[in-house]
Design a protein around this motif. Structure first.
Motif, PDB file in Angstrom:
ATOM      1  N   ILE A  73       0.903  -1.150   0.000  1.00 31.04           N
ATOM      2  CA  ILE A  73       0.000   0.000   0.000  1.00 31.04           C
ATOM      3  C   ILE A  73       0.942   1.200   0.000  1.00 31.04           C
ATOM      4  CG2 ILE A  73      -1.782   1.265   1.277  1.00 31.04           C
ATOM      5  CD1 ILE A  73      -2.664  -1.454   2.444  1.00 31.04           C
ATOM      6  N   GLU A  74       1.077   1.849  -1.132  1.00 33.33           N
ATOM      7  CA  GLU A  74       2.086   2.903  -1.282  1.00 33.33           C
ATOM      8  C   GLU A  74       1.542   4.259  -0.824  1.00 33.33           C
ATOM      9  OE1 GLU A  74       3.577   0.620  -5.318  1.00 33.33           O
ATOM     10  OE2 GLU A  74       3.012   2.730  -5.426  1.00 33.33           O
ATOM     11  N   LEU A  75       2.241   4.840   0.121  1.00 37.07           N
ATOM     12  CA  LEU A  75       1.852   6.172   0.607  1.00 37.07           C
ATOM     13  C   LEU A  75       2.844   7.180   0.053  1.00 37.07           C
ATOM     14  CD1 LEU A  75       1.146   5.260   4.333  1.00 37.07           C
ATOM     15  CD2 LEU A  75      -0.551   5.802   2.625  1.00 37.07           C
ATOM     16  N   THR A  76       2.355   8.127  -0.672  1.00 37.67           N
ATOM     17  CA  THR A  76       3.243   9.143  -1.236  1.00 37.67           C
ATOM     18  C   THR A  76       2.597  10.519  -1.161  1.00 37.67           C
ATOM     19  OG1 THR A  76       4.241   9.912  -3.289  1.00 37.67           O
ATOM     20  CG2 THR A  76       2.480   8.321  -3.536  1.00 37.67           C
ATOM     21  N   PRO A  77       3.342  11.524  -0.764  1.00 36.67           N
ATOM     22  CA  PRO A  77       2.765  12.877  -0.683  1.00 36.67           C
ATOM     23  C   PRO A  77       2.249  13.373  -2.036  1.00 36.67           C
ATOM     24  CG  PRO A  77       4.909  12.793   0.389  1.00 36.67           C
ATOM     25  CD  PRO A  77       4.742  11.497  -0.320  1.00 36.67           C
ATOM     26  N   ALA A  84      -3.635   6.573  -1.032  1.00 41.11           N
ATOM     27  CA  ALA A  84      -2.593   5.549  -1.199  1.00 41.11           C
ATOM     28  C   ALA A  84      -2.780   4.872  -2.546  1.00 41.11           C
ATOM     29  CB  ALA A  84      -2.684   4.534  -0.077  1.00 41.11           C
ATOM     30  N   ARG A  85      -1.755   4.144  -2.949  1.00 38.62           N
ATOM     31  CA  ARG A  85      -1.805   3.518  -4.274  1.00 38.62           C
ATOM     32  C   ARG A  85      -1.471   2.043  -4.142  1.00 38.62           C
ATOM     33  NH1 ARG A  85       1.968   6.728  -7.698  1.00 38.62           N
ATOM     34  NH2 ARG A  85       3.529   5.667  -6.473  1.00 38.62           N
ATOM     35  N   ILE A  86      -2.153   1.239  -4.970  1.00 42.38           N
ATOM     36  CA  ILE A  86      -1.805  -0.184  -5.048  1.00 42.38           C
ATOM     37  C   ILE A  86      -1.425  -0.451  -6.497  1.00 42.38           C
ATOM     38  CG2 ILE A  86      -2.711  -2.538  -4.893  1.00 42.38           C
ATOM     39  CD1 ILE A  86      -4.360  -1.616  -2.515  1.00 42.38           C
ATOM     40  N   SER A  87      -0.274  -1.054  -6.705  1.00 43.10           N
ATOM     41  CA  SER A  87       0.196  -1.308  -8.076  1.00 43.10           C
ATOM     42  C   SER A  87       0.174  -2.799  -8.378  1.00 43.10           C
ATOM     43  CB  SER A  87       1.618  -0.782  -8.253  1.00 43.10           C
ATOM     44  OG  SER A  87       1.643   0.587  -7.964  1.00 43.10           O
ATOM     45  N   THR A 127      -0.241  -7.476   3.768  1.00 44.59           N
ATOM     46  CA  THR A 127      -0.039  -6.163   3.142  1.00 44.59           C
ATOM     47  C   THR A 127       0.987  -5.372   3.962  1.00 44.59           C
ATOM     48  OG1 THR A 127      -1.883  -5.258   4.405  1.00 44.59           O
ATOM     49  CG2 THR A 127      -2.381  -5.970   2.168  1.00 44.59           C
ATOM     50  N   GLN A 128       1.646  -4.462   3.307  1.00 43.54           N
ATOM     51  CA  GLN A 128       2.635  -3.612   3.988  1.00 43.54           C
ATOM     52  C   GLN A 128       2.515  -2.195   3.443  1.00 43.54           C
ATOM     53  OE1 GLN A 128       4.843  -4.165   6.335  1.00 43.54           O
ATOM     54  NE2 GLN A 128       6.008  -6.027   6.062  1.00 43.54           N
ATOM     55  N   TYR A 129       2.781  -1.226   4.300  1.00 48.44           N
ATOM     56  CA  TYR A 129       2.823   0.166   3.834  1.00 48.44           C
ATOM     57  C   TYR A 129       4.216   0.441   3.268  1.00 48.44           C
ATOM     58  CZ  TYR A 129      -1.509   1.401   6.257  1.00 48.44           C
ATOM     59  OH  TYR A 129      -2.805   1.493   6.646  1.00 48.44           O
ATOM     60  N   ALA A 130       4.271   1.121   2.126  1.00 51.62           N
ATOM     61  CA  ALA A 130       5.559   1.550   1.567  1.00 51.62           C
ATOM     62  C   ALA A 130       5.510   3.070   1.432  1.00 51.62           C
ATOM     63  CB  ALA A 130       5.774   0.901   0.206  1.00 51.62           C
ATOM     64  N   PHE A 131       6.563   3.726   1.858  1.00 52.67           N
ATOM     65  CA  PHE A 131       6.589   5.193   1.805  1.00 52.67           C
ATOM     66  C   PHE A 131       7.433   5.641   0.622  1.00 52.67           C
ATOM     67  CE2 PHE A 131       5.779   3.913   6.117  1.00 52.67           C
ATOM     68  CZ  PHE A 131       4.670   4.672   6.425  1.00 52.67           C
ATOM     69  N   ILE A 132       6.821   6.385  -0.264  1.00 52.59           N
ATOM     70  CA  ILE A 132       7.530   6.794  -1.476  1.00 52.59           C
ATOM     71  C   ILE A 132       7.626   8.311  -1.527  1.00 52.59           C
ATOM     72  CG2 ILE A 132       7.464   6.720  -4.014  1.00 52.59           C
ATOM     73  CD1 ILE A 132       6.029   3.976  -3.615  1.00 52.59           C
ATOM     74  N   ALA A 133       8.858   8.782  -1.611  1.00 52.07           N
ATOM     75  CA  ALA A 133       9.071  10.241  -1.660  1.00 52.07           C
ATOM     76  C   ALA A 133       8.662  10.759  -3.032  1.00 52.07           C
ATOM     77  CB  ALA A 133      10.526  10.556  -1.398  1.00 52.07           C
TER      78      ALA A 133
ATOM     79  N   THR B  25      13.957  18.475   4.526  1.00 54.14           N
ATOM     80  CA  THR B  25      13.163  18.445   5.767  1.00 54.14           C
ATOM     81  C   THR B  25      11.669  18.347   5.455  1.00 54.14           C
ATOM     82  OG1 THR B  25      14.838  19.908   6.688  1.00 54.14           O
ATOM     83  CG2 THR B  25      12.874  19.600   8.000  1.00 54.14           C
ATOM     84  N   LYS B  26      11.237  19.100   4.454  1.00 54.19           N
ATOM     85  CA  LYS B  26       9.812  19.065   4.119  1.00 54.19           C
ATOM     86  C   LYS B  26       9.411  17.696   3.584  1.00 54.19           C
ATOM     87  CE  LYS B  26       8.631  23.883   3.677  1.00 54.19           C
ATOM     88  NZ  LYS B  26       8.434  25.025   2.808  1.00 54.19           N
ATOM     89  N   ARG B  27      10.315  17.112   2.798  1.00 53.61           N
ATOM     90  CA  ARG B  27      10.032  15.780   2.260  1.00 53.61           C
ATOM     91  C   ARG B  27       9.940  14.759   3.413  1.00 53.61           C
ATOM     92  NH1 ARG B  27      13.922  12.601  -1.742  1.00 53.61           N
ATOM     93  NH2 ARG B  27      15.147  14.441  -1.328  1.00 53.61           N
ATOM     94  N   GLY B  28      10.904  14.843   4.318  1.00 54.30           N
ATOM     95  CA  GLY B  28      10.893  13.951   5.484  1.00 54.30           C
ATOM     96  C   GLY B  28       9.656  14.162   6.331  1.00 54.30           C
ATOM     97  N   TYR B  29       9.269  15.424   6.482  1.00 57.59           N
ATOM     98  CA  TYR B  29       8.091  15.776   7.273  1.00 57.59           C
ATOM     99  C   TYR B  29       6.823  15.168   6.660  1.00 57.59           C
ATOM    100  CZ  TYR B  29       4.246  18.816   8.718  1.00 57.59           C
ATOM    101  OH  TYR B  29       3.036  19.287   9.152  1.00 57.59           O
ATOM    102  N   GLU B  30       6.688  15.303   5.323  1.00 55.24           N
ATOM    103  CA  GLU B  30       5.508  14.751   4.644  1.00 55.24           C
ATOM    104  C   GLU B  30       5.433  13.240   4.829  1.00 55.24           C
ATOM    105  OE1 GLU B  30       3.003  16.129   3.083  1.00 55.24           O
ATOM    106  OE2 GLU B  30       3.706  18.170   3.411  1.00 55.24           O
ATOM    107  N   LEU B  31       6.577  12.581   4.651  1.00 51.10           N
ATOM    108  CA  LEU B  31       6.593  11.122   4.771  1.00 51.10           C
ATOM    109  C   LEU B  31       6.315  10.676   6.206  1.00 51.10           C
ATOM    110  CD1 LEU B  31       9.591  10.193   2.456  1.00 51.10           C
ATOM    111  CD2 LEU B  31       7.202   9.680   2.053  1.00 51.10           C
ATOM    112  N   LEU B  32       6.916  11.389   7.149  1.00 51.24           N
ATOM    113  CA  LEU B  32       6.689  11.031   8.555  1.00 51.24           C
ATOM    114  C   LEU B  32       5.242  11.282   8.972  1.00 51.24           C
ATOM    115  CD1 LEU B  32       9.948  12.176  10.365  1.00 51.24           C
ATOM    116  CD2 LEU B  32       9.084   9.869  10.197  1.00 51.24           C
ATOM    117  N   LYS B  33       4.649  12.308   8.368  1.00 49.11           N
ATOM    118  CA  LYS B  33       3.239  12.602   8.649  1.00 49.11           C
ATOM    119  C   LYS B  33       2.351  11.457   8.134  1.00 49.11           C
ATOM    120  CE  LYS B  33       1.080  16.269   6.997  1.00 49.11           C
ATOM    121  NZ  LYS B  33       0.742  17.624   6.611  1.00 49.11           N
ATOM    122  N   GLU B  34       2.702  10.953   6.939  1.00 50.02           N
ATOM    123  CA  GLU B  34       1.970   9.807   6.392  1.00 50.02           C
ATOM    124  C   GLU B  34       2.120   8.604   7.322  1.00 50.02           C
ATOM    125  OE1 GLU B  34       0.005   9.569   3.873  1.00 50.02           O
ATOM    126  OE2 GLU B  34       0.454  11.247   2.550  1.00 50.02           O
TER     127      GLU B  34
END
Lengths: 137, 210
Positions: A73-77, A84-87, A127-133, B25-34
């Motif tokens: 479960i991909e979490l990306t800003p 979230a996204r599932i691929s 399922t697992q959460y994945a954090f994508i910048a 920092t903002k990128r890290g902040y967004e990810l940590l918030k998620e």
């Protein structure tokens, strides 16, 4: 400030340390007594047998080798807060069936927090959460 | 981490470095918030499981103790104690882990908790059917208690990680990012000031030459 930045950099790098080194197929895991996957941080992630059986009942038997676990479960800003996204076609099919929106074949699927909650509730270990910048930053 | 404004060199290089730090920092902040939000969601997910597991455990334990009381009435407490002493107490429990966003939570699996009457170890001749029923219910209760232990520990670990992540997010949001923004503004203003000075100097020189 550099020390603080180093801490932050490490923290971001550790966000995905729980992800598997290599995903394994449902078919492969079904044949094992203990369905375990090695994580990047060196830990072992155990998938519940009842979840594997549930997944096996959701998809045709011949496709069990194609479904890779855990499902991400991909979490990306980039998608915005709470989305979230599932691929993957098969992964989307499984998610769709859990959410009751099956029928369409998708390569990617965007879900929202209540949907992610439903999926995680049904498949907490598969399922697992994945954090994508966000790209380009 | 704390840097006094007087220690900052207001140069273009420093400005670029600060801008890079702000982006990171903002990128890290967004990810940590998620991560924080996902952890909170998991926490409430497990919390509902805990309520169910606790309810089920109390129910099966109540039933088991009721059956035990009936067995004591039928056989006498001494006989029940004797039967209990004869019962094998070895139990194989497999404790593994699963990872929830880096939090290793336990997975407790026990093989064959419910045994057949003949596997329990006490004499069938000297005991009553009530005791068999009580033993069966206690075996069920054991399975429920193991599940409860797993869920409670998961909740405790998730709470700790949520707290830790929340602290990190708050520190980024309220301390680190505002401080970096202040440094950026300070350098920008200083550079603007230098530019104005330079411009004015050039104008003065031009006036003097003319």
């Amino acid at each position: 400030m550099d020390k603080g930045m180093e801490v932050l950099r490490r923290e971001v790098a550790l966000l995905n340390a729980h992800l598997p080194r290599k995903r394994r197929s449902l078919g492969e895991l079904m044949h094992e007594e203990r369905a375990e996957i090695g994580c990047r941080d060196g830990r072992v992630h155990r998938i519940h047998r009842d979840e594997l059986e549930y997944l096996a009942a959701l998809i045709p038997l011949e496709r069990a080798e194609q479904l890779m676990l855990p499902i991400f479960i991909e979490l990306t800003p980039q998608l915005g807060h709470g989305a979230a996204r599932i691929s993957g076609e098969l992964e989307c099919e499984v998610a769709g069936k859990i959410l009751g929106v099956g029928g369409r074949s998708l390569e990617q699927m965007v879900i929202y927090r209540p949907d992610a909650w439903k999926i995680r509730r049904r498949l907490p270990s598969a399922t697992q959460y994945a954090f994508i910048a966000a790209a380009g930053e | 981490m704390a840097v006094a404004i007087s220690e900052i060199h207001p140069t273009r290089g420093e400005l670029l470095k600060t801008l890079r730090q702000i982006t990171l920092t903002k990128r890290g902040y967004e990810l940590l918030k998620e991560k924080r939000d996902a952890l909170v969601m998991e926490f409430f997910n497990v919390l509902t499981q805990l309520e169910d597991a606790r309810k089920r455990t109390y129910e099966v334990l109540r039933e088991a103790y009721r059956s035990l009381s009936l067995a004591m009435v039928a056989m006498g407490s001494l006989e029940v104690r004797k039967a209990a002493a004869a019962t094998g107490i070895e139990l194989e429990i497999d404790i593994a882990t699963r990872s929830i966003m880096g939090v290793a939570v336990p997975v407790i699996e026990a093989q064959k908790l419910e045994r057949k009457v003949t596997e329990r170890g006490y004499s069938l001749v000297q005991t009553s059917a009530e005791l068999d029923l009580a033993a069966k219910k206690f075996e069920k209760a054991l399975a429920a208690m193991l599940k409860l232990a797993e869920v409670e520990e998961t909740l405790r670990l998730l709470a700790r990680e949520t707290e830790r992540t929340k602290r990190r997010v708050n520190s980024l949001e309220h301390v680190v990012i505002p401080r970096l923004e202040t440094i950026k503004k300070f350098i920008e203003r200083h550079l603007e000031e230098l530019e104005r000075e330079n411009f004015f100097r050039l104008k003065r020189i031009k006036a003097m030459i003319a």
